[in-house]
Design a protein around this motif. Structure first.
Motif, PDB file in Angstrom:
ATOM      1  N   HIS A  70       0.850  -1.187   0.000  1.00  0.00           N
ATOM      2  CA  HIS A  70       0.000   0.000   0.000  1.00  0.00           C
ATOM      3  C   HIS A  70       0.889   1.242   0.000  1.00  0.00           C
ATOM      4  N   PHE A 113       1.037   5.373   0.733  1.00  0.00           N
ATOM      5  CA  PHE A 113       0.368   6.438   1.470  1.00  0.00           C
ATOM      6  C   PHE A 113       1.124   7.748   1.295  1.00  0.00           C
ATOM      7  N   LYS A 145      -2.553   8.254   7.507  1.00  0.00           N
ATOM      8  CA  LYS A 145      -2.650   7.085   8.380  1.00  0.00           C
ATOM      9  C   LYS A 145      -2.597   5.813   7.548  1.00  0.00           C
ATOM     10  N   TRP A 146      -1.785   4.854   7.994  1.00  0.00           N
ATOM     11  CA  TRP A 146      -1.661   3.596   7.269  1.00  0.00           C
ATOM     12  C   TRP A 146      -2.881   2.709   7.519  1.00  0.00           C
ATOM     13  N   HIS A 147      -3.244   1.959   6.503  1.00  0.00           N
ATOM     14  CA  HIS A 147      -4.302   0.960   6.654  1.00  0.00           C
ATOM     15  C   HIS A 147      -4.019  -0.168   5.673  1.00  0.00           C
ATOM     16  N   VAL A 155       8.732  -1.296   5.220  1.00  0.00           N
ATOM     17  CA  VAL A 155       8.367   0.114   5.114  1.00  0.00           C
ATOM     18  C   VAL A 155       9.467   0.815   4.327  1.00  0.00           C
ATOM     19  N   THR A 172       4.994   6.924   1.447  1.00  0.00           N
ATOM     20  CA  THR A 172       5.448   5.744   2.184  1.00  0.00           C
ATOM     21  C   THR A 172       4.802   4.509   1.585  1.00  0.00           C
ATOM     22  N   VAL A 232       4.125   0.557   2.229  1.00  0.00           N
ATOM     23  CA  VAL A 232       4.063  -0.386   3.346  1.00  0.00           C
ATOM     24  C   VAL A 232       3.657  -1.751   2.799  1.00  0.00           C
ATOM     25  N   TYR A 251       2.371  -5.425   3.529  1.00  0.00           N
ATOM     26  CA  TYR A 251       1.664  -6.225   4.523  1.00  0.00           C
ATOM     27  C   TYR A 251       1.694  -7.707   4.139  1.00  0.00           C
TER      28      TYR A 251
END
Length: 268
Positions: free
Chosen positions: A74, A76, A81-83, A93, A100, A102, A104
């Motif tokens: 993802h 951002f 805010k990360w989700h 990261v 950014t 990220v 998962y």
């Protein structure tokens, strides 16, 4: 598992966010590479290879990841805010001053020398969405084992890279054979297989962007809800061509769909 078109879209997002900018934060949350610090290095490019992602970084390094069933990257904006899942599922990261990325639930994440990329992707067949795409070579790879069921052969990334379970089912429907039909039992395999490989490339290429209703993958050309795919995920629903209920059975531990009237050949 994401298919080749999804991986190419992920690579494009990562490339747009990271390429040409120095990394301000790097955090690889896997034991083997937890102490690696790429801060200050510039990301040169993010390249997809089949279902693999290769982030090439200044200094001759490549961050290799594979999403498999549940992984996801993802992107951002700075401060957003990360989700994408709980913090304990984060495996990587990579941040610049503006964005950014990220990762998962990445089941494969490793840092290697760019010169060693062949170690992780050298076994792959021609990439359906890559510069090395060659339908004749893909067809030859498929025909190398004529007794193998077509569905299994299409999923083997050593034959051609990028097809997943969705496209496997859709391509077998378009070829009018069941996924359990032996490659060598296709009508005139030397002529049929290059056409099938070319059809696969066209379908994936058409779905790189946000095609279809609300960006859903589309192989039929229809924008009507529920009619984006011919057979995949349509068990017990009527075939879009003949109205016969679509059937489902496992092949190599994956759900497989076919129309018993439009597709000919062996079934479980």
């Amino acid at each position: 598992m994401p298919e080749g078109d999804s991986v190419h879209r992920a690579a494009a997002r990562l490339h747009a966010a990271l390429a040409g900018r120095p990394l301000t934060v790097t955090d690889l949350r896997v034991p083997r590479f937890a102490t690696a610090d790429l801060t200050g290095r510039t990301t040169l490019d993010v390249t997809p290879r089949g279902k693999h992602l290769l982030a090439r970084i200044e200094g001759g390094l490549t961050l290799h990841s594979h999403l498999r069933m549940d992984g996801a990257w993802h992107v951002f904006a700075a401060g957003q805010k990360w989700h994408g899942g709980p913090a304990h599922e984060i495996r990587a990261v990579l941040a610049t001053a503006d964005a950014t990325a990220v990762g998962y639930r990445l089941p494969v994440l490793e840092l290697l020398r760019t010169s060693d990329e062949a170690r992780v992707v050298g076994h792959l067949g021609p990439d359906l969405l890559g510069p090395d795409w060659d339908p004749a070579r893909a067809a030859a790879n498929l025909l190398a084992d004529p007794e193998r069921p077509l569905g299994e052969a299409l999923l083997d990334q050593r034959n051609l890279a990028g097809i997943g379970n969705v496209y496997k089912a859709e391509l077998c429907f378009l070829a009018q054979v069941t996924p359990w039909t032996a490659v060598g039992a296709l009508p005139d395999p030397p002529a049929t297989l290059p056409r099938l490989a070319s059809a696969a490339q066209r379908l994936l290429a058409a779905n790189i962007g946000d095609t279809g209703r609300r960006g859903h993958r589309n192989t039929t050309g229809s924008l009507r809800p529920g009619q984006e795919l011919f057979v995949y995920g349509r068990a017990h629903r009527p075939c879009l061509r003949c109205g016969t209920p679509i059937r489902e059975a496992p092949q190599d531990d994956r759900p497989t769909y076919w129309c018993p009237r439009c597709q000919h050949g062996p079934t479980p």
